[in-house]
Design an enzyme around this catalytic site. Structure first.
Site, PDB file in Angstrom:
ATOM      1  N   CYS A  97     -31.715 -49.064  -0.456  1.00 35.98           N
ATOM      2  CA  CYS A  97     -32.151 -48.402   0.775  1.00 35.98           C
ATOM      3  C   CYS A  97     -33.443 -47.618   0.503  1.00 35.98           C
ATOM      4  O   CYS A  97     -33.633 -47.081  -0.585  1.00 35.98           O
ATOM      5  CB  CYS A  97     -31.029 -47.465   1.217  1.00 35.98           C
ATOM      6  SG  CYS A  97     -31.488 -46.290   2.486  1.00 35.98           S
TER       7      CYS A  97
ATOM      8  N   CYS B  90     -30.360 -51.514  10.670  1.00 36.17           N
ATOM      9  CA  CYS B  90     -31.008 -51.747   9.374  1.00 36.17           C
ATOM     10  C   CYS B  90     -30.191 -52.679   8.474  1.00 36.17           C
ATOM     11  O   CYS B  90     -29.019 -52.408   8.178  1.00 36.17           O
ATOM     12  CB  CYS B  90     -31.272 -50.435   8.642  1.00 36.17           C
ATOM     13  SG  CYS B  90     -32.290 -50.722   7.171  1.00 36.17           S
TER      14      CYS B  90
ATOM     15  N   CYS C 251     -37.283 -52.450  15.856  1.00 31.20           N
ATOM     16  CA  CYS C 251     -38.131 -53.137  14.870  1.00 31.20           C
ATOM     17  C   CYS C 251     -37.348 -54.100  13.960  1.00 31.20           C
ATOM     18  O   CYS C 251     -37.789 -55.216  13.725  1.00 31.20           O
ATOM     19  CB  CYS C 251     -38.906 -52.142  14.017  1.00 31.20           C
ATOM     20  SG  CYS C 251     -40.261 -51.334  14.892  1.00 31.20           S
TER      21      CYS C 251
ATOM     22  N   CYS D 271     -57.875 -46.643  18.789  1.00 33.15           N
ATOM     23  CA  CYS D 271     -58.452 -47.357  17.651  1.00 33.15           C
ATOM     24  C   CYS D 271     -58.524 -48.846  17.957  1.00 33.15           C
ATOM     25  O   CYS D 271     -58.935 -49.634  17.111  1.00 33.15           O
ATOM     26  CB  CYS D 271     -57.643 -47.104  16.382  1.00 33.15           C
ATOM     27  SG  CYS D 271     -56.098 -48.024  16.286  1.00 33.15           S
TER      28      CYS D 271
ATOM     29  N   CYS E  66     -46.902 -47.699  16.646  1.00 29.84           N
ATOM     30  CA  CYS E  66     -48.309 -47.629  16.283  1.00 29.84           C
ATOM     31  C   CYS E  66     -48.666 -48.841  15.440  1.00 29.84           C
ATOM     32  O   CYS E  66     -48.426 -48.835  14.246  1.00 29.84           O
ATOM     33  CB  CYS E  66     -48.614 -46.336  15.529  1.00 29.84           C
ATOM     34  SG  CYS E  66     -50.346 -46.130  15.130  1.00 29.84           S
TER      35      CYS E  66
ATOM     36  N   HIS F  95     -31.641 -46.976  11.809  1.00 26.83           N
ATOM     37  CA  HIS F  95     -30.883 -46.864  10.574  1.00 26.83           C
ATOM     38  C   HIS F  95     -29.399 -47.189  10.798  1.00 26.83           C
ATOM     39  O   HIS F  95     -28.818 -48.017  10.102  1.00 26.83           O
ATOM     40  CB  HIS F  95     -31.055 -45.437  10.048  1.00 26.83           C
ATOM     41  CG  HIS F  95     -30.162 -45.074   8.918  1.00 26.83           C
ATOM     42  ND1 HIS F  95     -30.435 -45.444   7.629  1.00 26.83           N
ATOM     43  CD2 HIS F  95     -29.020 -44.359   8.881  1.00 26.83           C
ATOM     44  CE1 HIS F  95     -29.486 -44.963   6.842  1.00 26.83           C
ATOM     45  NE2 HIS F  95     -28.614 -44.317   7.569  1.00 26.83           N
TER      46      HIS F  95
ATOM     47  N   CYS G 198     -53.847 -51.547  19.526  1.00 26.93           N
ATOM     48  CA  CYS G 198     -52.889 -52.121  20.477  1.00 26.93           C
ATOM     49  C   CYS G 198     -53.425 -53.407  21.088  1.00 26.93           C
ATOM     50  O   CYS G 198     -52.679 -54.354  21.322  1.00 26.93           O
ATOM     51  CB  CYS G 198     -52.540 -51.095  21.551  1.00 26.93           C
ATOM     52  SG  CYS G 198     -51.631 -49.678  20.892  1.00 26.93           S
TER      53      CYS G 198
ATOM     54  N   CYS H  88     -50.628 -43.366  20.814  1.00 27.69           N
ATOM     55  CA  CYS H  88     -51.635 -42.466  21.386  1.00 27.69           C
ATOM     56  C   CYS H  88     -51.427 -42.289  22.882  1.00 27.69           C
ATOM     57  O   CYS H  88     -51.343 -41.176  23.381  1.00 27.69           O
ATOM     58  CB  CYS H  88     -53.037 -43.011  21.119  1.00 27.69           C
ATOM     59  SG  CYS H  88     -53.486 -43.054  19.385  1.00 27.69           S
TER      60      CYS H  88
ATOM     61  N   CYS I 121     -37.931 -42.959   4.085  1.00 28.56           N
ATOM     62  CA  CYS I 121     -37.672 -43.738   5.298  1.00 28.56           C
ATOM     63  C   CYS I 121     -37.154 -42.842   6.431  1.00 28.56           C
ATOM     64  O   CYS I 121     -36.202 -42.089   6.261  1.00 28.56           O
ATOM     65  CB  CYS I 121     -36.681 -44.854   5.027  1.00 28.56           C
ATOM     66  SG  CYS I 121     -36.486 -45.951   6.449  1.00 28.56           S
TER      67      CYS I 121
ATOM     68  N   CYS J 229     -42.833 -44.156  13.981  1.00 30.14           N
ATOM     69  CA  CYS J 229     -43.919 -44.145  14.964  1.00 30.14           C
ATOM     70  C   CYS J 229     -43.474 -44.441  16.391  1.00 30.14           C
ATOM     71  O   CYS J 229     -44.303 -44.511  17.286  1.00 30.14           O
ATOM     72  CB  CYS J 229     -45.052 -45.072  14.533  1.00 30.14           C
ATOM     73  SG  CYS J 229     -44.622 -46.821  14.493  1.00 30.14           S
TER      74      CYS J 229
ATOM     75  N   CYS K  11     -41.883 -52.965   8.638  1.00 28.33           N
ATOM     76  CA  CYS K  11     -42.235 -52.090   7.515  1.00 28.33           C
ATOM     77  C   CYS K  11     -41.136 -52.027   6.443  1.00 28.33           C
ATOM     78  O   CYS K  11     -41.403 -52.201   5.257  1.00 28.33           O
ATOM     79  CB  CYS K  11     -42.542 -50.690   8.029  1.00 28.33           C
ATOM     80  SG  CYS K  11     -43.834 -50.671   9.285  1.00 28.33           S
TER      81      CYS K  11
ATOM     82  N   CYS L 284     -39.918 -46.484   6.801  1.00 29.22           N
ATOM     83  CA  CYS L 284     -40.276 -46.346   8.220  1.00 29.22           C
ATOM     84  C   CYS L 284     -40.917 -44.975   8.373  1.00 29.22           C
ATOM     85  O   CYS L 284     -40.464 -44.004   7.759  1.00 29.22           O
ATOM     86  CB  CYS L 284     -39.011 -46.431   9.080  1.00 29.22           C
ATOM     87  SG  CYS L 284     -39.223 -45.841  10.773  1.00 29.22           S
TER      88      CYS L 284
END
Lengths: 350, 568
Positions: free
Chosen positions: A253, A232, A268, A49, A191, A228, A52, A153, A259, A290, A280, A287
């Site tokens: 949470c 987190c 992340c 798509c 992603c 997590h 990236c 992908c 999540c 991904c 996110c 989450c």
């Protein structure tokens, strides 16, 4: 302290050292500047798509312009603003664009990086300049000194490989295995790909640092921590049993709005996105997992709680394998502890 | 006749092949090759609609935003609105404001990327405007010849715009914070303040640099017109005579009024304009008409499908591909409105909202400093390269202005609910009508037994890059390419033909020489291996596709979205 190349190599080689890269990334360029022997990059787009590519354009410190003018080099031998080939930003179109892809192969041996974005599908589903994408990839892989698959992908198949996978789409490593090609692929899932992770990986490759990979080909420095359990910032809410039940409303949470942090391995929360702006879960969303093989099917419905997933699209007989199952067991233990704690609190209040 | 093929067309999203059959134009000055007929095809297929069947409807917006990583946010939004229509739930006013802020920042990024990185290089070279040209000589080129300075700044500013998207969406591309009935992100005074601060810098750049760059190109455009007219001995005004399409323009509207969402929703059920929105809906065919959802149909006579042709999106079945279908030449379908070819995109949005004359204030939202107006009159009622670029600049400024209003408004709603939670519906259907930067975007969802039964997306690049339809009408871009000159000259030669005077001083690069624009470009292009830029060789002749590429890129093609169900 200016990060020297030597120290940079040491740091990149160190496992679990993802934090330093956030701290020191502005020095990456300085370290790389010592490496005057420029590298050649071809960035191929298959069933993608282009997310990236766009994500890569969001890098900061160093930003994309610094990277392209100071780290990479085109066929000219000059530091220029373009890799040897990158479909989305390259100046050349048509036959000249194809020539550039070819020329990349004659770049200096040992200095050719291949980046692949997008899935590889059955013949006929992605044809560029009359040649199937499969051929483009197989051809380039032979010349590549380092191969980086970017995004869900190219790594694990992502959305195009989701059930019923109408094009038999798969990630690069699976495709190469099927074709009997044995070459290491560095998998950078998510992603889209996290721009920071890509820049640091590129830097590590260029500078000759060994990038240690996990069982799924992902650099351990980014993907060895459980989002997590280990990272987190909302974990205390989970332990207290305080949950958000309506997206955007309340404090707590995100577990109950689906999540997938407990079954997701990525940094992340630490690294974040878009110049470390947010990610996110911090923004309030669940989450969706991904970074993991089997995404999206094993992780959807995205708004269902992790233990409920077995009732959905995924095959319950395959779910119990590996870390996924172990984590689910862990969640079970936690849930018991939480309910005990809550019962205790209730008793005390009474 | 020659057959000139550009494959791949780069600097777009996705994989596009363009085939042009030529004819000879004979004038007093000679024989010239121009495009007679053009055929556009996308070359990649993933099957997203097939993948959606059977899933939780709430997942649709997350999956469909992966249709395109350049315009993920609009797919997310069109999809979310379709889900909300099916779920019969309305987002709260605060949620609408937050969505406007998130998508407003997204729009600013997208239009900047397109104007500078995707179409900018050809525009900058033709207009002899170095700040628009990528810094081919690296950092030195930027510093010494002011080469690519706007290009480099554009990269920086688009990143900052996306930091706003990330603040409200978690990340970009592929934000994560919408939910049926509202937003999962909690608006705070802190987020609003940070966004205002980023917007202040972005606004200044748009108002100063982007508008100035466009003005420079507009000035050069006259020169381009005069030079090309003289060379070809035809009446050619400039880039307004390049890329003319049908003159039919379709817009669904963009950025609803948070206090009048019923007006926004009304066109899902009856023809209308969405007049309370920042960008309005409409179907322009020389005059303004209300948009009627019932008039959309997709045709497949020349597409490799065995599906029935001419169906409304709510009636269409999953694609049935057939590579062997005779006469077909593309995997894109041909959407039509009222059985006619309509162009979609920024120009369509501006015309349907403001008509043919636009006047956008340039007043610093923070200091109140007044810089007058960005004024523009559409120069070709059929659409053109320069009009499409103008619309993109105008929209960027318009949205940058409006961001401040939304942020101020959001402050007064802080503390109110951002989500009316709605988790499921057993059986219903819904449309979402939104605009991607590249044009009108429709998503349709049908829910049965709590699951997605059917999903259809009718996307911008299928409108603009469609093949012929059942009536034989060429798609918008195919039509726009007809008559385009394919000079048998190099890029540098074209530049010298337009600007023969020697006025480029190379002394900053340590060369004591004053040369013409083409001469200055030659060594840079050669050194970078780009001497044959945009040249396609056919039967011993060399055709320059620069003008054709300008036409193609003026539509901002996004092929992964157009071929979300298709392949070539």
């Amino acid at each position: 302290m200016k990060l020297t190349r030597r120290n940079f190599v040491k740091l990149v080689s160190a496992l679990g050292a993802s934090a330093f890269l956030t701290t020191y990334k502005s020095d990456i360029v300085a370290a790389l500047e010592e490496n005057k022997d420029y590298w050649h990059i071809a960035w191929l787009n298959g069933g993608a798509c282009t997310g990236c590519t766009i994500s890569f354009a969001q890098t900061a410190d160093p930003d994309i312009l610094q990277i392209l003018t100071e780290i990479l080099v085109g066929n000219s031998g000059l530091p220029i603003v373009l890799p040897d080939y990158m479909e989305t930003i390259h100046l050349a179109s048509g036959s000249l664009a194809e020539e550039f892809k070819e020329k990349w192969k004659s770049g200096k041996a040992g200095k050719r990086i291949l980046i692949v974005e997008g899935v590889i599908q059955d013949p006929g589903y992605c044809v560029i300049a009359g040649k199937d994408f499969r051929e483009h990839v197989l051809d380039a892989v032979r010349y590549a000194d380092a191969i980086i698959a970017v995004g869900q992908c190219a790594t694990f198949g992502g959305i195009p490989a989701a059930k019923p996978n109408p094009t038999n789409a798969k990630g690069l490593a699976d495709f190469l295995k099927e074709e009997g090609v044995s070459k290491e692929v560095i998998n950078l899932p998510l992603c889209p790909v996290n721009a920071d992770q890509l820049v640091v990986t590129l830097a590590a490759v260029i500078i000759g640092a060994k990038v240690e990979l996990d069982d799924y080909g992902r650099p351990k420095m980014f993907f060895s921590t459980n989002m997590h359990n280990d990272l987190c910032p909302y974990r205390p809410y989970y332990d207290k049993g305080q949950f958000i039940e309506t997206p955007g409303e309340g404090e707590g949470c995100r577990y109950k709005i689906g999540c997938k942090g407990p079954v997701t391995w990525t940094d992340c929360p630490l690294r974040k996105w878009n110049n470390s702006t947010s990610y996110c879960v911090e923004a309030g969303a669940p989450c969706i997992g991904c970074s993991e093989p089997g995404w999206p099917d094993k992780f959807s419905p995205f708004y269902e709680e992790v233990p409920n997933l077995t009732s959905a699209i995924i095959d319950p007989t395959k779910l119990g394998t590996g870390i996924f199952g172990a984590t689910l067991a862990g969640i079970g233990v936690h849930a018991v502890r939480r309910s005990l704690r809550r019962r205790k609190e209730v008793e005390e209040n009474e | 006749m020659s057959n000139v093929v550009i494959d791949p067309v780069t600097r777009i999203e996705g994989h596009l092949r363009v085939e042009m059959h030529t004819k000879t134009l004979e004038t007093s000055t000679g024989k010239w090759t121009v495009v007679d007929k053009a055929y556009c095809s996308g070359t990649m297929f993933r099957g997203i609609e097939i993948i959606l069947k059977g899933r939780d409807p709430r997942d649709a917006w997350i999956i469909t935003q992966r249709i395109c990583g350049v315009c993920p946010a609009p797919h997310a939004e069109a999809s979310m609105q379709a889900i909300e229509a099916a779920f019969d739930v309305k987002p709260t006013p605060l949620a609408i404001l937050v969505r406007n802020i998130l998508h407003g920042a997204y729009y600013i990024y997208d239009h900047i990327i397109h104007t500078y990185l995707l179409i900018g290089p050809e525009l900058g070279v033709l207009a002899k405007y170095p700040p628009m040209v990528p810094p081919a000589l690296g950092k030195e080129g930027i510093a010494k010849l002011n080469l690519g300075s706007s290009y480099a700044q554009a990269l920086d500013i688009q990143r900052k715009a996306n930091e706003i998207v990330a603040m409200w969406g978690g990340k970009f591309p592929h934000h994560q914070t919408e939910y049926p009935g509202g937003m999962a992100v909690k608006p705070t005074a802190d987020k609003i303040a940070k966004t205002l601060s980023k917007m202040t810098e972005i606004w200044s750049w748009v108002a100063n640099v982007m508008v100035r760059d466009f003005t420079k190109i507009l000035e050069a455009n006259e020169r381009i017109g005069e030079a090309v007219s003289a060379i070809l001995d035809v009446d050619f005004r400039g880039l307004q005579d390049l890329g003319a399409s049908t003159g039919n323009f379709l817009s669904y509207g963009l950025f609803p009024d948070h206090e009048n969402y019923d007006d926004w929703l009304s066109i899902l059920y009856s023809p209308g304009y969405r007049k309370s929105a920042l960008i309005q809906a409409g179907a322009w065919d020389g005059e303004r008409k209300a948009f009627d959802l019932k008039k959309i149909e997709e045709y497949v006579k020349y597409s490799w499908y065995d599906n029935a042709s001419g169906l409304h999106p709510s009636e269409e079945d999953l694609p049935k591909p057939n590579k062997e279908k005779s006469d077909a030449y593309s995997w894109l379908k041909a959407p039509r409105y009222d059985k006619k070819v309509y162009e979609v995109g920024p120009l369509a949005r501006m015309i349907n909202t403001f008509g043919m004359k636009w006047k956008i204030p340039i007043t610093n939202p923070v200091t109140g400093e007044d810089f007058g107006y960005f004024e523009y009159e559409v120069q070709n009622p059929q659409g053109s390269v320069i009009d499409r670029v103008a619309a993109r600049v105008a929209m960027t400024l318009l949205i940058a202005n409006k961001m401040f209003d939304w942020l101020e408004e959001a402050k007064s709603y802080l503390g109110e609910k951002v989500t009316v939670k709605k988790d499921k519906v057993r059986e219903r259907e819904g449309f979402g009508l939104w605009e991607a930067p590249r044009g009108a975007l429709l998503h349709y969802i049908k829910v049965r037994d709590y699951k997605i039964d059917r999903y259809q997306a009718v996307v911008p690049s299928t409108w603009n890059f469609s093949p012929r339809d059942d009536f034989g009408q060429a798609g918008a871009a195919e039509k726009a390419l007809e008559g385009t000159w394919l000079p048998e000259m190099s890029v540098a030669e074209i530049c010298d033909a337009i600007y023969p005077e020697k006025d480029i001083d190379l002394s900053p690069l340590g060369i004591s020489k004053v040369v013409s624009w083409g001469e200055a470009l030659t060594p840079a292009l050669k050194q970078l291996g780009l001497a044959r830029l945009n040249i396609e060789k056919v039967n011993g002749n060399e055709y320059n596709t620069t003008l054709a590429l300008l036409v193609i890129r003026s539509f901002d093609p996004c092929i992964a979205c157009a071929v979300h169900v298709l392949r070539c």
